[in-house]
Design an enzyme around this catalytic site. Structure first.
Site, short mmCIF file in Angstrom:
data_model
loop_
_atom_site.label_atom_id
_atom_site.label_comp_id
_atom_site.label_asym_id
_atom_site.label_seq_id
_atom_site.Cartn_x
_atom_site.Cartn_y
_atom_site.Cartn_z
N LYS A 144 -1.03 -0.64 3.15
CA LYS A 144 -2.23 -0.72 2.32
C LYS A 144 -1.93 -1.66 1.16
O LYS A 144 -1.09 -1.36 0.31
CB LYS A 144 -2.58 0.69 1.82
N ASP B 22 -12.65 13.36 -0.70
CA ASP B 22 -13.35 12.44 0.20
C ASP B 22 -13.05 12.77 1.66
O ASP B 22 -12.77 11.88 2.47
CB ASP B 22 -12.98 10.99 -0.10
N PHE C 270 -10.82 -0.75 -2.17
CA PHE C 270 -9.48 -0.72 -2.76
C PHE C 270 -8.66 -1.95 -2.40
O PHE C 270 -7.76 -2.34 -3.13
CB PHE C 270 -8.73 0.52 -2.26
N GLY C 271 -8.92 -2.55 -1.22
CA GLY C 271 -8.11 -3.65 -0.73
C GLY C 271 -8.14 -3.72 0.78
O GLY C 271 -9.20 -3.59 1.39
N GLN C 272 -6.96 -3.89 1.39
CA GLN C 272 -6.88 -4.09 2.84
C GLN C 272 -5.76 -3.23 3.42
O GLN C 272 -4.85 -2.81 2.71
CB GLN C 272 -6.57 -5.55 3.17
N LEU D 214 -6.05 -3.94 10.00
CA LEU D 214 -6.59 -2.68 10.48
C LEU D 214 -7.91 -2.32 9.82
O LEU D 214 -8.66 -1.49 10.33
CB LEU D 214 -5.58 -1.54 10.26
N GLY D 215 -8.20 -2.90 8.68
CA GLY D 215 -9.44 -2.60 7.98
C GLY D 215 -9.37 -3.02 6.53
O GLY D 215 -8.35 -3.51 6.04
#
EC number: 2.7.11.1
Length: 534
Positions: free
Chosen positions: A159, A257, A141-143, A136-137
């Site tokens: 995540k 954020d 931070f990671g994936q 998904l993206g």
């Protein structure tokens, strides 16, 4: 076709002799009935129909195309009864780039990201296994992977955090904040917060299991070709986001954020949204980070290096609501200096006490004394570039007007269309007054979510009557101070806002909190301000 193939009769009578008259044959067999009528039947070979030939698992006949594609495994098992198919034998397509295993016994790539494969599994415990379907993206931070819970068959978003202590520690904070919000403050899932379902460790990676949502608001604006959304839809989003920020203030949590990318539609069939990504969130009493918020939505107190609270989320929300209506960011700064310049050009200088207490004020402002009073002047682009040994760019102007009132009232730029109706004009004035309360430079005067909930833009009450009750003019004219304008010193310095003492950032500013803008403005269809997505 075999010349000895039998002809299938259409009646119980024996078939007639074959004819050699090819002009009348026409690929058909001719038969004569008892009444003397000539009949023709398609020539078909008499073949033995085996029970297992072209048969689906349910016993019905299927086409050769289906047998050799989606039913290929079944077809092969018919040919070779000893063959047994397992999905685990499928080739695994890598979803992570680069996909070469370098660290963590080959499970991680050079960036310490876990290498994800289609049809691979996350989790090892029974009842906690997830089949990887797609990605998904990804981010610093990671994936995030799209997965299926093998126990419930539910589709979720997982995540997968980088295998580094700094990212792990930050995500532990994210988990604690989300569990607090989900379980204590919003157990009924009514305040538009992302739901955290589960968390576990997999190959030294922390994995967070979230509900799967749809596109974010930036993608919505992009699909609308960067044309603003209708105010009724903006109002719907604003009402939901105020419910969320009100809960955050109650819990004394700062998101840090808020931006369109972190606000997702629940699905494409309704305008219900949820706030995601609490990876930068913190408690109000633990504001140790100073490099926070995406630049377009960064509050003046953060830019100047002041202590901050939940008010910075309200500033971000004001920027978001303006962008939803206009289709483009209100303050699209290409650097932090340019961001401050855009804010000052439209709203004027911050109060003197903020400039006096800001840790970064000297970086952006010249100070002096005039008639015994301390004054501040924003540095020119030339001076700032020389002092910081880099070339600052002035940045592209996407709006023809400079004041907030003029930008909103004149959007979209109209050439041949009629002027706003009185009702539309008042609705826009109401919206202007509404977002001005979010874009208050002084954080002590900036509205809280509960105050904003009572504004006529949300309640639908008469804005004219609201202005009468508040003793304010209906048509407000916003004054724009020049960047070199000096502000007199104030006698009282609020003790609640202190200088931030810690700067924590291990990445250059140009690599984070940025987003490309469209190269064109105004948008192609400049005479409409409607939402075509819903």
């Amino acid at each position: 076709m075999d010349s000895d193939s039998p002809i299938l009769p259409l009646s119980n009578n024996p078939p007639a002799a074959r004819t050699h008259d090819h002009s009348q044959r026409n690929n058909h067999a001719r038969h004569v009935s008892s009444s003397g009528t000539t009949l023709f039947a398609p020539v078909k070979p008499a073949t033995k129909k085996y029970n297992y030939r072209r048969v689906s698992p349910h016993g019905s006949y299927i086409s050769p195309l289906e047998a050799m594609t989606v039913k290929l495994a079944d077809t092969y098992s018919i040919c070779n009864p000893k063959f047994q198919f397992s999905s685990e034998q499928n080739p695994r397509r890598p979803l992570t780039k680069p996909s070469e295993g370098v660290h963590n016994h080959g499970f991680d790539n050079v960036n310490h990201d876990y290498v994800l494969y289609v049809n691979d599994l996350l989790g090892t415990d029974e009842g906690r296994k997830y089949l990887i379907l797609d990605t998904l993206g990804h981010g610093t931070f990671g994936q995030v992977a799209r997965c299926q819970d093998l126990k419930t068959q539910q589709i979720v978003a997982i995540k997968v955090i980088k295998n580094k202590p700094a990212f792990y520690n930050q995500c532990v904070m994210e988990v604690s904040i989300l569990e607090l919000l989900n379980n204590k403050y919003d157990p009924e899932d009514k305040r538009h917060l992302i739901r955290l379902y589960d968390q576990f460790m997999h190959k030294n990676h922390l994995c967070l299991v979230f509900e799967l949502l749809s596109i974010n608001l930036y993608e919505l604006i992009k699909q609308n070709q960067f044309r603003g959304l209708h105010l009724s839809l903006v109002r719907s989003f604003a009402t939901q986001l105020l419910s969320c920020t009100s809960l955050l203030k109650q819990a004394r949590i700062i998101h840090c954020d808020l931006k369109p990318e972190n606000i997702l539609l629940q699905d494409l069939s309704s305008p219900i949204v949820k706030v995601i990504d609490f990876g930068s969130a913190c408690h109000e009493r633990q504001t140790v980070y100073t490099y926070i918020q995406s630049r377009f939505y960064r509050s003046p107190e953060v830019i100047l290096g002041l202590h901050y609270n939940c008010g910075i989320d309200m500033w971000s929300l004001g920027c978001i609501l303006a962008e939803l209506f206009l289709g483009l960011p209100l303050f699209p700064g290409n650097s932090e200096y340019n961001q401050l310049c855009r804010i000052v050009d439209m709203l004027g200088n911050p109060p003197t006490w903020m400039l006096e207490m800001g840790k970064n004020s000297k970086k952006y402002y010249n100070s002096g004394f005039v008639n015994g009073r301390k004054t501040y002047e924003l540095k020119s682009i030339e001076q700032f570039s020389i002092e910081n040994n880099k070339t600052e760019q002035p940045g592209k102007q996407y709006f023809g007007e400079k004041t907030l009132d003029a930008i909103v009232l004149n959007y979209p730029r109209r050439k041949t269309t009629p002027k706003l109706t009185p009702e539309e004009h008042e609705e826009r004035l109401c919206f202007i007054d509404f977002i001005k309360q979010f874009l208050e430079l002084n954080p002590l005067k900036r509205w809280t979510p509960d105050q904003a909930k009572n504004h006529p833009f949300i309640t639908g009450a008469s804005f004219s009557q609201y202005c009468i009750d508040k003793q304010k003019p209906l048509l407000t004219t916003q004054r724009t101070r020049n960047r070199s304008h000096t502000i007199g010193n104030q006698a009282v310095v609020p003790p609640s806002l202190q200088r931030a003492s810690t700067y924590v950032s291990n990445e250059p500013e140009e690599f984070v909190h940025t987003r490309p803008l469209p190269q064109y403005y105004p948008p192609a269809n400049e005479n409409e301000n409607v939402d075509e997505f819903f």
